[in-house]
Design a protein around this motif. Structure first.
Motif, PDB file in Angstrom:
ATOM      1  N   VAL A   1       0.857  -1.192   0.000  1.00 16.60           N
ATOM      2  CA  VAL A   1       0.000   0.000   0.000  1.00 16.60           C
ATOM      3  C   VAL A   1       0.890   1.238   0.000  1.00 16.60           C
ATOM      4  O   VAL A   1       1.755   1.384   0.871  1.00 16.60           O
ATOM      5  CB  VAL A   1      -0.918   0.011   1.237  1.00 16.60           C
ATOM      6  N   PRO A   2       0.730   2.154  -0.973  1.00 19.07           N
ATOM      7  CA  PRO A   2       1.575   3.348  -1.022  1.00 19.07           C
ATOM      8  C   PRO A   2       1.340   4.256   0.184  1.00 19.07           C
ATOM      9  O   PRO A   2       0.297   4.162   0.851  1.00 19.07           O
ATOM     10  CB  PRO A   2       1.140   4.045  -2.319  1.00 19.07           C
ATOM     11  N   PRO A   3       2.286   5.140   0.477  1.00 18.74           N
ATOM     12  CA  PRO A   3       2.080   6.094   1.567  1.00 18.74           C
ATOM     13  C   PRO A   3       0.877   6.989   1.296  1.00 18.74           C
ATOM     14  O   PRO A   3       0.439   7.138   0.145  1.00 18.74           O
ATOM     15  CB  PRO A   3       3.391   6.904   1.572  1.00 18.74           C
ATOM     16  N   PRO A   4       0.316   7.605   2.331  1.00 16.31           N
ATOM     17  CA  PRO A   4      -0.819   8.522   2.140  1.00 16.31           C
ATOM     18  C   PRO A   4      -0.482   9.621   1.138  1.00 16.31           C
ATOM     19  O   PRO A   4       0.621  10.167   1.144  1.00 16.31           O
ATOM     20  CB  PRO A   4      -1.051   9.091   3.548  1.00 16.31           C
ATOM     21  N   GLY A   5      -1.423   9.925   0.270  1.00 19.43           N
ATOM     22  CA  GLY A   5      -1.239  10.970  -0.724  1.00 19.43           C
ATOM     23  C   GLY A   5      -0.597  10.518  -2.017  1.00 19.43           C
ATOM     24  O   GLY A   5      -0.526  11.282  -2.976  1.00 19.43           O
ATOM     25  N   VAL A   6      -0.109   9.276  -2.058  1.00 15.95           N
ATOM     26  CA  VAL A   6       0.522   8.741  -3.263  1.00 15.95           C
ATOM     27  C   VAL A   6      -0.524   7.978  -4.071  1.00 15.95           C
ATOM     28  O   VAL A   6      -1.221   7.112  -3.534  1.00 15.95           O
ATOM     29  CB  VAL A   6       1.704   7.817  -2.911  1.00 15.95           C
ATOM     30  N   LEU A   7      -0.648   8.295  -5.343  1.00 11.56           N
ATOM     31  CA  LEU A   7      -1.609   7.628  -6.218  1.00 11.56           C
ATOM     32  C   LEU A   7      -1.072   6.268  -6.630  1.00 11.56           C
ATOM     33  O   LEU A   7       0.088   6.142  -7.036  1.00 11.56           O
ATOM     34  CB  LEU A   7      -1.892   8.496  -7.441  1.00 11.56           C
TER      35      LEU A   7
END
Length: 477
Positions: A111-117
């Motif tokens: 899961v990418p970091p918050p804010g990363v699409l």
């Protein structure tokens, strides 16, 4: 205070407030929490149960909930350095490697970091998953007579019959085994068909998870190039002759990562070449249910046109439902079926019966065809938005093939552009990409990227992601 209906939201709020209480201190009563957060007693009970499972609170019947005392490890930290010797001793002589490289798989699972699409995702976004239908199916399944009993080792007969009908041809339920997801089914097939140290022919490029499985089983992946019409039969025949391989793994429909569909003229040729080599074809039919609305009629699985038992077929429900809905099928005919069954039983016994019952409830419900139609239309829309945004923002990237199924695009980078540098720059710009290198079992011909258009929330994120990717491209070119 605004009403909260989610158990997860309430648990998160309580988690943030735990510091107000000393270890062992009593939390407000359930009645007080119901009144404060305007939720049902069931929601409060479930939220507290979640925190108790995390070790954050302790519940005592009749007394209430209390903040748990912190866990303190007993004694000094141990010395695990001895394991380096144990894990590597005599490793050079091992046919099966002791280490497994999962990096190519974790890219699409992380899961990418918050804010990363998330253009790197390997599964559809929750908004594309039939969550309500799955929840209803699971609830109905739990009430079925015998739902919690041990299932037949091969799988529920009705579910095997459903998969057999989907494959078509002369395939029967007796030739189908239910497996725990496509990855597990592929692992079983590879172990059944080739001994450690043997070569296995693979498409090039191909799914990194399959390459990792092959190497973990001690097999040597040998690449066979793919063009827009699928694997090249002439090179496949050459590879069989040069290596003596007895297994070829392929994805004839919407191949990962190229999106290619094996051309009609090549289907019989591939089967003939494998049959003459005395080899099996493992058909990974992973995204048949992720067809786009403009695809037209789909070719049948190779297994449907294989009377001689050349094809070992793998089909799955996971991509069209949820990463956690891990129900798949292995289909084969002849003596190999018993070997597949034996390996699967030894590895995992059986797929949990409630999940099999839920799969039957789901695919037999009116919600299932509605979901597939909606998914088909949305995937086409997202594909078109991404291809249009690529043409506007990044015409330098080459898109050799626009697929009519699946969930991603496969792009070739300009000569000299470092895909690792672009991937890192994109992440700094707020976009997670999948680099192309892990898709090749040997040296790649050029830099590539795989962009998923299904893992993001919607078309607005696709457009914004392409804008961010343009900025990253300008940074590294």
């Amino acid at each position: 205070m605004q009403q909260r209906s989610s158990v997860g939201e309430l648990a998160e709020q309580l988690r943030r407030e735990l510091d107000r209480y000393s270890p062992g201190g009593k939390l407000p009563s359930s009645r007080a929490l119901v009144e404060r957060f305007r939720v049902s007693p069931v929601t409060v009970s479930r939220a507290l149960a979640q925190l108790a499972a995390e070790g954050l609170v302790v519940t005592r019947p009749g007394a209430g909930a209390f903040r748990a005392r912190p866990h303190r490890p007993e004694g000094p930290a141990g010395d695990t350095s001895w394991q380096e010797v144990a894990l590597s001793a005599d490793g050079a002589a091992d046919l099966v490697p002791r280490t497994v490289d999962a990096s190519g798989v974790t890219v699409s699972l992380s899961v990418p970091p918050p804010g990363v699409l998330e253009f790197s995702g390997g599964y559809p976004h929750p908004s594309l998953q039939p969550e309500r239908a799955m929840a209803a199916a699971l609830a109905r399944a739990g009430r079925r007579p015998g739902a919690w009993e041990r299932p037949p080792l091969e799988g529920l007969p009705e579910l095997r019959e459903w998969f057999a009908r989907g494959i078509g041809g002369a395939v029967t339920a007796a030739e189908v085994l239910i497996a725990a997801g496509g990855q597990a089914a592929l692992a079983t097939a590879l172990r059944a068909l080739a001994p450690p140290g043997a070569p296995v022919l693979v498409e090039s490029p191909t799914y990194p998870g399959m390459l990792a499985l092959a190497r973990a089983a001690g097999l040597r992946p040998v690449p066979v190039p793919v063009d827009p019409d699928g694997v090249r039969p002439d090179l496949l025949a050459d590879a069989f002759q040069a290596t003596g391989a007895r297994v070829f793994v392929c994805q004839p429909l919407f191949q990962n990562p190229t999106g290619a569909v094996l051309a009609p003229a090549r289907r019989a040729e591939v089967l003939r070449i494998a049959r003459e080599a005395g080899a099996f074809v493992v058909e990974d039919d992973f995204v048949r249910r992720l067809v786009h609305a403009d695809a037209g009629p789909l070719p049948r699985p190779l297994a449907a046109d294989d009377p001689d038992g050349v094809v070992v077929h793998v089909g799955s429900l996971t991509k069209a439902t949820s990463p956690s809905f891990r129900v798949s099928a292995l289909a084969a005919r002849g003596p190999v079926l018993e070997r597949l069954r034996a390996i699967q039983v030894v590895d995992s016994f059986f797929v949990p019966r409630p999940l099999q019952e839920a799969a039957l409830e789901l695919v037999g419900s009116p919600a299932w065809p509605r979901h597939l139609r909606a998914l088909s239309a949305e995937l086409k829309t997202r594909r078109d938005v991404m291809t249009g945004a690529l043409a506007r923002e990044l015409p330098e990237l080459v898109l050799p093939h626009v697929p009519t199924g699946g969930y991603h695009l496969w792009l070739r980078l300009p000569d000299g552009l470092d895909e690792a540098a672009l991937t890192a720059a994109a992440l700094r710009a707020g976009v997670a990409l999948t680099p192309g290198r892990p898709y090749f079992s040997a040296e790649p011909p050029a830099g590539h990227l795989r962009l998923s258009f299904a893992a993001v929330a919607g078309t607005g994120e696709i457009t914004e992601g392409m804008r961010r990717l343009r900025a990253a491209y300008e940074e590294v070119r």
